[in-house]
Write a protein that holds these residues in place. Structure first.
Motif, PDB file in Angstrom:
ATOM      1  N   ILE A   7       0.836  -1.203   0.000  1.00  0.00           N
ATOM      2  CA  ILE A   7       0.000   0.000   0.000  1.00  0.00           C
ATOM      3  C   ILE A   7       0.870   1.253   0.000  1.00  0.00           C
ATOM      4  CG2 ILE A   7      -1.623   1.337   1.396  1.00  0.00           C
ATOM      5  CD1 ILE A   7      -2.692  -1.470   2.364  1.00  0.00           C
ATOM      6  N   LEU A   8       1.855   1.291   0.875  1.00  0.00           N
ATOM      7  CA  LEU A   8       2.713   2.466   0.979  1.00  0.00           C
ATOM      8  C   LEU A   8       3.461   2.719  -0.327  1.00  0.00           C
ATOM      9  CD1 LEU A   8       3.639   4.612   3.062  1.00  0.00           C
ATOM     10  CD2 LEU A   8       5.551   3.113   3.596  1.00  0.00           C
ATOM     11  N   ASP A   9       4.022   1.667  -0.885  1.00  0.00           N
ATOM     12  CA  ASP A   9       4.765   1.823  -2.136  1.00  0.00           C
ATOM     13  C   ASP A   9       3.843   2.187  -3.294  1.00  0.00           C
ATOM     14  OD1 ASP A   9       6.993   1.203  -0.700  1.00  0.00           O
ATOM     15  OD2 ASP A   9       7.322  -0.771  -1.595  1.00  0.00           O
ATOM     16  N   GLY A  10       2.616   1.684  -3.269  1.00  0.00           N
ATOM     17  CA  GLY A  10       1.677   1.996  -4.327  1.00  0.00           C
ATOM     18  C   GLY A  10       1.302   3.468  -4.352  1.00  0.00           C
ATOM     19  N   PHE A  11       1.103   4.053  -3.187  1.00  0.00           N
ATOM     20  CA  PHE A  11       0.712   5.458  -3.117  1.00  0.00           C
ATOM     21  C   PHE A  11       1.858   6.400  -3.469  1.00  0.00           C
ATOM     22  CE2 PHE A  11      -3.161   4.054  -1.140  1.00  0.00           C
ATOM     23  CZ  PHE A  11      -4.035   5.108  -1.235  1.00  0.00           C
ATOM     24  N   THR A  12       3.102   5.917  -3.391  1.00  0.00           N
ATOM     25  CA  THR A  12       4.247   6.761  -3.716  1.00  0.00           C
ATOM     26  C   THR A  12       4.918   6.355  -5.027  1.00  0.00           C
ATOM     27  OG1 THR A  12       5.696   5.355  -2.356  1.00  0.00           O
ATOM     28  CG2 THR A  12       4.733   7.302  -1.303  1.00  0.00           C
ATOM     29  N   ASP A  13       4.294   5.469  -5.783  1.00  0.00           N
ATOM     30  CA  ASP A  13       4.853   5.053  -7.065  1.00  0.00           C
ATOM     31  C   ASP A  13       4.948   6.267  -7.991  1.00  0.00           C
ATOM     32  OD1 ASP A  13       4.404   4.108 -10.026  1.00  0.00           O
ATOM     33  OD2 ASP A  13       5.134   2.341  -8.931  1.00  0.00           O
ATOM     34  N   PRO A  14       6.098   6.505  -8.619  1.00  0.00           N
ATOM     35  CA  PRO A  14       6.272   7.711  -9.433  1.00  0.00           C
ATOM     36  C   PRO A  14       5.391   7.755 -10.667  1.00  0.00           C
ATOM     37  CG  PRO A  14       8.143   6.230  -9.675  1.00  0.00           C
ATOM     38  CD  PRO A  14       7.328   5.702  -8.544  1.00  0.00           C
ATOM     39  N   THR A  15       4.891   6.607 -11.100  1.00  0.00           N
ATOM     40  CA  THR A  15       4.057   6.565 -12.303  1.00  0.00           C
ATOM     41  C   THR A  15       2.566   6.565 -11.979  1.00  0.00           C
ATOM     42  OG1 THR A  15       5.779   5.347 -13.480  1.00  0.00           O
ATOM     43  CG2 THR A  15       3.552   5.297 -14.417  1.00  0.00           C
ATOM     44  N   THR A  16       2.181   5.773 -11.001  1.00  0.00           N
ATOM     45  CA  THR A  16       0.749   5.596 -10.717  1.00  0.00           C
ATOM     46  C   THR A  16       0.324   6.137  -9.365  1.00  0.00           C
ATOM     47  OG1 THR A  16       1.160   3.387  -9.788  1.00  0.00           O
ATOM     48  CG2 THR A  16       0.677   3.540 -12.160  1.00  0.00           C
ATOM     49  N   GLY A  17       1.257   6.556  -8.523  1.00  0.00           N
ATOM     50  CA  GLY A  17       0.940   6.984  -7.170  1.00  0.00           C
ATOM     51  C   GLY A  17       0.348   8.376  -7.097  1.00  0.00           C
ATOM     52  N   SER A  18       0.142   8.850  -5.868  1.00  0.00           N
ATOM     53  CA  SER A  18      -0.516  10.144  -5.679  1.00  0.00           C
ATOM     54  C   SER A  18       0.231  11.085  -4.740  1.00  0.00           C
ATOM     55  CB  SER A  18      -1.944   9.935  -5.155  1.00  0.00           C
ATOM     56  OG  SER A  18      -1.935   9.145  -3.982  1.00  0.00           O
ATOM     57  N   LEU A  19       1.416  10.687  -4.248  1.00  0.00           N
ATOM     58  CA  LEU A  19       2.245  11.591  -3.452  1.00  0.00           C
ATOM     59  C   LEU A  19       3.706  11.218  -3.622  1.00  0.00           C
ATOM     60  CD1 LEU A  19       2.148  10.686   0.320  1.00  0.00           C
ATOM     61  CD2 LEU A  19       0.693   9.483  -1.277  1.00  0.00           C
ATOM     62  N   HIS A  20       4.578  12.173  -3.292  1.00  0.00           N
ATOM     63  CA  HIS A  20       5.988  11.977  -3.647  1.00  0.00           C
ATOM     64  C   HIS A  20       6.774  11.186  -2.631  1.00  0.00           C
ATOM     65  CE1 HIS A  20       6.081  15.466  -0.999  1.00  0.00           C
ATOM     66  NE2 HIS A  20       7.395  15.461  -0.962  1.00  0.00           N
ATOM     67  N   GLY A  21       6.455  11.289  -1.357  1.00  0.00           N
ATOM     68  CA  GLY A  21       7.221  10.575  -0.356  1.00  0.00           C
ATOM     69  C   GLY A  21       6.435  10.406   0.933  1.00  0.00           C
ATOM     70  N   ALA A  22       6.676   9.307   1.634  1.00  0.00           N
ATOM     71  CA  ALA A  22       5.963   9.043   2.888  1.00  0.00           C
ATOM     72  C   ALA A  22       6.798   8.135   3.769  1.00  0.00           C
ATOM     73  CB  ALA A  22       4.603   8.400   2.608  1.00  0.00           C
ATOM     74  N   ILE A  23       6.559   8.249   5.069  1.00  0.00           N
ATOM     75  CA  ILE A  23       7.231   7.422   6.079  1.00  0.00           C
ATOM     76  C   ILE A  23       6.148   6.900   7.013  1.00  0.00           C
ATOM     77  CG2 ILE A  23       9.042   7.334   7.835  1.00  0.00           C
ATOM     78  CD1 ILE A  23      10.017  10.073   6.657  1.00  0.00           C
ATOM     79  N   PHE A  24       6.181   5.603   7.304  1.00  0.00           N
ATOM     80  CA  PHE A  24       5.172   5.002   8.180  1.00  0.00           C
ATOM     81  C   PHE A  24       5.865   4.124   9.206  1.00  0.00           C
ATOM     82  CE2 PHE A  24       1.760   1.679   8.890  1.00  0.00           C
ATOM     83  CZ  PHE A  24       0.912   2.516   9.615  1.00  0.00           C
ATOM     84  N   VAL A  25       5.521   4.318  10.477  1.00  0.00           N
ATOM     85  CA  VAL A  25       6.126   3.564  11.580  1.00  0.00           C
ATOM     86  C   VAL A  25       5.029   3.114  12.541  1.00  0.00           C
ATOM     87  CG1 VAL A  25       7.768   3.588  13.495  1.00  0.00           C
ATOM     88  CG2 VAL A  25       8.272   4.885  11.412  1.00  0.00           C
ATOM     89  N   VAL A  26       5.116   1.869  12.985  1.00  0.00           N
ATOM     90  CA  VAL A  26       4.197   1.317  13.987  1.00  0.00           C
ATOM     91  C   VAL A  26       5.034   0.723  15.111  1.00  0.00           C
ATOM     92  CG1 VAL A  26       2.258  -0.237  14.428  1.00  0.00           C
ATOM     93  CG2 VAL A  26       2.605   0.687  12.119  1.00  0.00           C
ATOM     94  N   ILE A  27       4.656   0.997  16.359  1.00  0.00           N
ATOM     95  CA  ILE A  27       5.352   0.446  17.521  1.00  0.00           C
ATOM     96  C   ILE A  27       4.354  -0.246  18.438  1.00  0.00           C
ATOM     97  CG2 ILE A  27       7.225   2.129  17.492  1.00  0.00           C
ATOM     98  CD1 ILE A  27       5.707   3.620  19.747  1.00  0.00           C
ATOM     99  N   ASP A  28       4.868  -1.130  19.318  1.00  0.00           N
ATOM    100  CA  ASP A  28       3.993  -1.762  20.288  1.00  0.00           C
ATOM    101  C   ASP A  28       4.195  -1.136  21.665  1.00  0.00           C
ATOM    102  OD1 ASP A  28       6.265  -2.889  21.479  1.00  0.00           O
ATOM    103  OD2 ASP A  28       5.955  -4.866  20.582  1.00  0.00           O
ATOM    104  N   SER A  29       3.488  -1.671  22.663  1.00  0.00           N
ATOM    105  CA  SER A  29       3.474  -1.049  23.986  1.00  0.00           C
ATOM    106  C   SER A  29       4.784  -1.187  24.741  1.00  0.00           C
ATOM    107  CB  SER A  29       2.330  -1.631  24.826  1.00  0.00           C
ATOM    108  OG  SER A  29       2.428  -3.038  24.894  1.00  0.00           O
TER     109      SER A  29
END
Length: 373
Positions: A7-29
């Motif tokens: 999903i993340l790579d799809g939204f930032t794909d230079p040909t088909t995506g919709s934004l130029h760059g993104a960072i996503f991080v998930v942590i636990d307790s």
């Protein structure tokens, strides 16, 4: 977490995506990283395909509000103020402030009307109506930051450095990046949406709208930070508050605070994209969310996504964070994209969230992690 990456790579794909760059991080307790990835490109230079870094510097804008709310709660824990105190007792600039009324007349006859505040201007309130009677997005937290300065006899930058950032090991968070250009990491450049869906053609480089260098440390919108630093704040709050707040202080920070009238007014003021994030799809969902001192809070589970008690907020260039104490995770999505309330980024956030919770559920079913997750 393969779906999250897709999903993340799809939204930032230079040909088909919709934004130029993104960072996503998930942590636990426990503070352990469940997932982290940077995707897309950090710069608009021709031929530059370098991805953003976890420590790429970003203007986090309204994600500053969480840090200022923590600062206020620290002063409450020290018995230096109460969130029910009248802010005018601390900030001289607020002593003569009035409420601006709209008489809803014809445009050619409409006259602004100012009225005195009838009740207390509590530190927890904004002021475009009588405090506690409605809800709107405004500069209330900027004034809360000014309260911190007046009570601590310090700038907000210096207060946070001593009492928050240094305690968490945050090294790249500041209101004044111009003072530290030689030591701060490179920035994730700001993009502007110019069309819908055409890959790299849909976003062009643009300026940061915050005036720089900033005259004041603005507690509502002024911080620059990195994903690496901001996750340390989320981890501390998810784990119970230490070393920056007690558990009691954290409970107050995350406690719903709106009156019924304010809660009913909130969805309209939040706008469509934040309503989507909170699961508010109609006027019948007005009881879905409330507001705490740290941000909005879900009062009910959203199926396949966050649980009741989840706190979240966002930043103007389409950054987001959430803390889900019941599930035991926190996450943040960093982008630098204007204008605010971008529908594509909202869709990205929701899809990432759904994929994350699916992955966690799969791990529970396979008994590979604690049932709490």
């Amino acid at each position: 977490m393969d779906d999250v990456t897709r999903i993340l790579d799809g939204f930032t794909d230079p040909t088909t995506g919709s934004l130029h760059g993104a960072i996503f991080v998930v942590i636990d307790s426990s503070g352990k990283t469940i997932y982290e990835r940077t995707s897309g490109k950090a710069s608009f230079e021709d031929g530059n395909s370098t991805a953003p870094q976890l420590d790429s510097l970003c203007w986090v804008a309204s994600m500053t509000k969480l840090v200022t709310a923590v600062a206020i709660m620290q002063l409450v824990e020290q018995n230096l103020l109460s969130i029910d105190d009248d802010a005018r007792d601390y900030v001289p600039e607020l002593k003569g402030i009035q409420i601006l009324r709209d008489d809803h007349g014809h445009l050619d006859t409409l006259q602004p009307r100012l009225e005195p505040v009838q009740g207390k201007l509590a530190i927890r309130h904004p002021l475009i109506f009588e405090p506690g009677t409605s809800w709107a997005y405004g500069a209330g937290i900027d004034w809360a930051g000014r309260v911190v300065e007046c009570v601590s006899n310090s700038t907000l930058e210096d207060y946070m450095q001593e009492n928050i950032w240094s305690k968490l090991g945050e090294t790249s968070t500041t209101f004044h990046p111009e003072r530290r250009r030689d030591t701060l990491p490179a920035a994730l450049e700001m993009g502007y949406r110019v069309s819908i869906g055409h890959g790299s053609k849909s976003v062009k480089q643009g300026p940061i709208t915050l005036h720089q260098p900033a005259k004041d440390s603005l507690g509502g919108i002024g911080l620059f930070s990195t994903t690496t630093d901001y996750v340390k704040l989320l981890a501390a709050l998810l784990k119970g508050g230490a070393p920056i707040l007690s558990r009691k202080g954290l409970d107050i920070l995350f406690q719903p605070h709106l009156s019924e009238a304010s809660r009913l007014a909130m969805p309209k003021s939040l706008g469509l994209q934040m309503s989507r994030i909170l699961g508010i799809n109609s006027v019948d969902d007005a009881g879905q969310a409330d507001h705490c001192l740290a941000g909005t809070i879900n009062l009910k589970d959203i199926p396949g996504r966050r649980k009741a008690g989840t706190v979240n907020w966002s930043g103007l260039p389409n950054l987001h964070w959430w803390i889900d104490p019941k599930t035991g995770i926190a996450a943040t999505l960093f982008t630098q994209l204007m204008p605010p309330g971008d529908a594509a980024v909202t869709s990205l956030l929701i899809e990432l969230e759904e994929a994350t919770y699916r992955a966690l559920a799969d791990k529970v079913n396979s008994n590979s992690i604690s049932p709490r997750l």
